[in-house]
Design an enzyme around this catalytic site. Structure first.
Site, PDB file in Angstrom:
ATOM      1  N   HIS A 118      48.284  41.052  41.941  1.00 17.77           N
ATOM      2  CA  HIS A 118      47.227  41.493  41.100  1.00 17.77           C
ATOM      3  C   HIS A 118      47.002  40.709  39.927  1.00 17.77           C
ATOM      4  O   HIS A 118      45.849  40.210  39.559  1.00 17.77           O
ATOM      5  CB  HIS A 118      47.727  42.991  40.485  1.00 17.77           C
ATOM      6  CG  HIS A 118      46.902  43.516  39.457  1.00 17.77           C
ATOM      7  ND1 HIS A 118      45.791  44.577  39.816  1.00 17.77           N
ATOM      8  CD2 HIS A 118      46.795  43.311  38.012  1.00 17.77           C
ATOM      9  CE1 HIS A 118      45.221  44.776  38.515  1.00 17.77           C
ATOM     10  NE2 HIS A 118      45.638  44.194  37.617  1.00 17.77           N
ATOM     11  N   GLU A 119      47.998  40.170  39.178  1.00 17.47           N
ATOM     12  CA  GLU A 119      47.960  39.338  38.055  1.00 17.47           C
ATOM     13  C   GLU A 119      47.419  37.885  38.578  1.00 17.47           C
ATOM     14  O   GLU A 119      46.545  37.332  37.609  1.00 17.47           O
ATOM     15  CB  GLU A 119      49.444  39.150  37.241  1.00 17.47           C
ATOM     16  CG  GLU A 119      49.905  40.600  36.779  1.00 17.47           C
ATOM     17  CD  GLU A 119      48.685  41.336  35.705  1.00 17.47           C
ATOM     18  OE1 GLU A 119      47.985  40.527  35.321  1.00 17.47           O
ATOM     19  OE2 GLU A 119      48.992  42.570  35.565  1.00 17.47           O
ATOM     20  N   HIS A 150      43.788  38.135  38.189  1.00 19.23           N
ATOM     21  CA  HIS A 150      43.105  37.752  36.824  1.00 19.23           C
ATOM     22  C   HIS A 150      43.189  36.039  36.538  1.00 19.23           C
ATOM     23  O   HIS A 150      42.523  35.600  36.167  1.00 19.23           O
ATOM     24  CB  HIS A 150      44.045  38.343  35.983  1.00 19.23           C
ATOM     25  CG  HIS A 150      43.811  39.722  35.890  1.00 19.23           C
ATOM     26  ND1 HIS A 150      42.490  40.406  35.533  1.00 19.23           N
ATOM     27  CD2 HIS A 150      44.867  40.746  35.935  1.00 19.23           C
ATOM     28  CE1 HIS A 150      42.807  41.778  35.332  1.00 19.23           C
ATOM     29  NE2 HIS A 150      44.026  42.026  35.467  1.00 19.23           N
ATOM     30  N   HIS A 181      40.439  34.340  38.309  1.00 15.17           N
ATOM     31  CA  HIS A 181      39.311  34.585  37.232  1.00 15.17           C
ATOM     32  C   HIS A 181      39.221  33.521  36.330  1.00 15.17           C
ATOM     33  O   HIS A 181      38.131  32.977  35.878  1.00 15.17           O
ATOM     34  CB  HIS A 181      39.252  36.242  36.929  1.00 15.17           C
ATOM     35  CG  HIS A 181      37.972  36.443  36.687  1.00 15.17           C
ATOM     36  ND1 HIS A 181      37.787  37.682  35.973  1.00 15.17           N
ATOM     37  CD2 HIS A 181      36.810  35.901  36.454  1.00 15.17           C
ATOM     38  CE1 HIS A 181      36.203  38.078  35.920  1.00 15.17           C
ATOM     39  NE2 HIS A 181      35.779  36.651  35.988  1.00 15.17           N
TER      40      HIS A 181
END
Length: 682
Positions: free
Chosen positions: A472-473, A476, A479
């Site tokens: 998940h991290e 980020h 991105h």
């Protein structure tokens, strides 16, 4: 202090302008901030003193160029203050909070600057600007208006005072929470008290105890959320109760770390500020500049999901109670600290899976290299090389250089995996340097997790939840790495709050993707792959326990909304009673399923950037679930799919409306049906 003596006062000479943390000392920060404030104000003054009429070139472009030194210093400091908040760093943070708030207001509320931006905005129809530049004008005008730049001088003066006070209170909230979380770590004298934990988990607990000065015994530190990963394994019910009780009592004990007065004052001042800005509540103020638009739209989604989630949780609870009644010599009523333990029993009985027993297949380095990095390489063609020659802000943080397909340099990725007393709870990504063509900067991003460090020589074996958090991290981080924009205003994850979780949630899909899982889920001793039958059963359990998980999340999202829908004249004197009433209102007041975060340790909304925005996860998950369907329909883990997702979504950063970017990628608006199916709410 001379400029030569302070490494923060000039751009770093290290690769990618990584701050020279080996040379930076705590006493460097405040002087650097003071000079950066002065430089930024001088740059803004140079814009407002221009005698000619405002244009994009003489107003908006120099506005984007301004503040480079402040960005450099702030990113360097706030990376440290969240991940290695020593007492000295905390004192700097407290001193800095009102100064930073005052400076932000001095820029955002500058009447002459606002007039110039507004004038350019009024000319937009006549300007020949590229789409990113046009959107930049729209966003600057919208954000300054939203911040209060159009208010009269008296109102601005009160707004500035409110913002400074709020910055002080939110800093105090985080400091109190960190201190109380450390203080409430649960000490156990014997390994028998922790029966059910694996050797690596016991090793980590023994190391934590030793680090706190205990000669013997075991210390269980607390994560940010209400529960604890170990509750699923501990056979001793009293041990489970002690851990849960410690977690839920954080910042409520009447000591110097009690957050109840702090948070009610935060809520009150936020409501007053919203009224000053013309909004009925802080929630109305926040959502007005998000994709949701209004708190009513948020409430509509939460109310749509809550009844089915609560019903599913009650059915799960009945199944757990039946297990207790059938297997315990002296049956008892299921309580919150029992849920995870008996859930694993049901999971084992129904699907023949013991998730705790899977940890040997999730060795951290293999998950990182052969799972997280591998999926990114297969999908986007990027590669990673560790840079042992580059020093991050803490010895535990590792630095990797990231390369585009073909070998061109992209940026740096920093991973800070392990928990420590100076690190705030939870997991997060933040930029250390943001990409901008205008400023000539490339991205440097960091992921922080809070994995317990095992004893020397022991492997770091992750839970499935921790594997999920890492993927998940890293979503980020991708991105932040991939966003390729001209203006720093749009760099990285600078998108609407209720869109920012979308890319990270999409990246979770690769955890159980066959090609990826087979590459990283190997037994740390034998290299044996995870049995195919177990993998299939794992996929079958994707909706398992979703009643509980969805309910605890929705309860927190609703609690955030309840606090921030209060008006300026509303007063709360009893935090516990307010929580109970709010959860009863939406039907999520099941004592066996406590909210994921209670108010006094709800850092996302009282010291982080998610106030009135914790709904963002489920809001973004509508897009995420719909995107996962797209990947499955179009061949999954392919470079063609990755290139499309990178170019049309991750790569645009905040440089276009996020829903417009989504439509460009998907060909239509997102549909909610995939989310309902995933959550078992259909």
């Amino acid at each position: 202090m001379t400029e030569a003596a302070n490494p923060l006062l000039s751009p770093s000479a290290l690769p990618y302008a990584l701050p020279d943390y080996a040379a930076i000392r705590p006493e460097h920060y405040i002087p650097a901030f003071q000079l950066a404030f002065e430089e930024h104000l001088a740059e803004i003054s140079a814009i407002t003193r221009v005698r000619s009429m405002p244009t994009f070139e003489n107003t908006v472009v120099p506005l984007e160029q301004a503040g480079a030194m402040l960005d450099r210093v702030a990113h360097a400091f706030y990376t440290v203050s969240s991940a290695d908040a020593t007492t000295e760093i905390q004192e700097i943070d407290e001193e800095l909070a009102p100064l930073m708030a005052a400076h932000d207001d001095a820029i955002r509320l500058d009447a002459q600057l606002y007039w110039r931006v507004k004038t350019v905005h009024e000319q937009l129809g006549d300007l020949s600007l590229d789409p990113e530049s046009r959107y930049l004008v729209e966003r600057h005008f919208r954000e300054m208006t939203h911040a209060g730049a159009g208010l009269d001088d008296d109102a601005k003066s009160r707004l500035t005072a409110l913002n400074q006070k709020l910055s002080t209170l939110t800093t105090a909230f985080e400091k109190n929470l960190l201190a109380d979380t450390n203080d409430l770590a649960v000490y156990f004298e014997t390994a028998e008290d922790l029966d059910g934990l694996a050797d690596g988990e016991l090793s980590a607990a023994a190391r934590a105890a030793a680090d706190r000065g205990h000669q013997t015994g075991f210390l269980i530190t607390l994560p940010l959320f209400t529960g604890h990963p170990y509750l699923a394994s501990l056979t001793n019910r009293e041990s489970r109760r002690r851990i849960m009780e410690a977690s839920r009592s954080r910042a409520t004990r009447g000591n110097s770390n009690d957050n109840r007065t702090v948070l009610t004052e935060i809520v009150s001042l936020r409501a007053e500020r919203a009224a000053l800005l013309g909004y009925s509540s802080h929630a109305a103020y926040v959502t007005a500049d998000e994709t949701a638009g209004t708190p009513e739209a948020v409430a509509d989604l939460l109310h749509r999901l809550a009844p089915a989630a609560a019903s599913n949780a009650r059915a799960e609870q009945a199944a757990l109670q039946a297990i207790i009644d059938d297997t315990e010599a002296e049956p008892f009523a299921l309580e919150a600290h029992d849920w995870a333990f008996y859930t694993e029993k049901v999971r084992s009985a129904t699907y023949d899976i013991d998730t705790a027993a899977l940890r040997p297949w999730f060795e951290a380095e293999r998950v990182l290299q052969d799972g997280v990095f591998y999926a990114a390489t297969q999908l986007y063609g990027v590669t990673f090389t560790e840079r042992d020659d580059l020093v991050a802000y803490h010895p535990g943080a590792r630095v990797f250089e990231v390369y585009n397909p073909g070998g061109s340099a992209l940026g740096l990725y920093v991973l800070d995996l392990y928990t420590r007393d100076s690190k705030r709870g939870g997991a997060w990504m933040n930029p250390i340097v943001s990409q901008s063509a205008l400023r000539g900067t490339a991205p440097v991003v960091v992921n922080n997790l809070n994995v317990a460090r095992p004893g020397d020589g022991q492997p770091t074996l992750l839970t499935l939840d921790e594997v999920t958090t890492l993927f998940h991290e890293f979503g980020h981080a991708l991105h932040g790495l991939f966003a390729t924009v001209n203006y720093p205003h749009f760099a990285g994850t600078n998108v609407f709050r209720d869109f920012v979780e979308f890319p990270s949630q999409v990246n979770e899909m690769w955890i159980l993707w066959a090609e990826v899982l087979d590459n990283y889920a190997r037994h740390f001793e034998t290299d044996e792959p995870l049995d195919a039958a177990i993998v299939e059963r794992l996929r079958e359990t994707e909706t398992f326990n979703q009643g509980h998980d969805t309910s605890e999340y929705l309860a927190a999202a609703w609690l955030d909304q309840a606090w921030h829908r209060l008006g300026a004249s509303d007063a709360v004197t009893d935090v516990v009673a307010f929580e109970a009433e709010a959860l009863a209102e939406i039907g999520l007041d099941n004592p066996a399923v406590p909210t994921r975060y209670s108010s006094t340790y709800f850092a996302h909304v009282f010291s982080g950037g998610y106030s009135a925005g914790y709904y963002s996860y489920i809001w973004s998950e509508v897009l995420d679930a719909d995107t996962v369907e797209w990947f499955r329909e179009n061949g999954g883990l392919t470079r063609e799919n990755g290139d499309r997702f990178r170019a049309r979504l991750l790569g645009v950063g905040g440089s276009k409306d996020p829903l417009e970017a989504y439509r460009d990628f998907r060909g239509r608006d997102a549909e909610i049906a995939p989310l309902l199916k995933r959550r078992g709410l259909g």
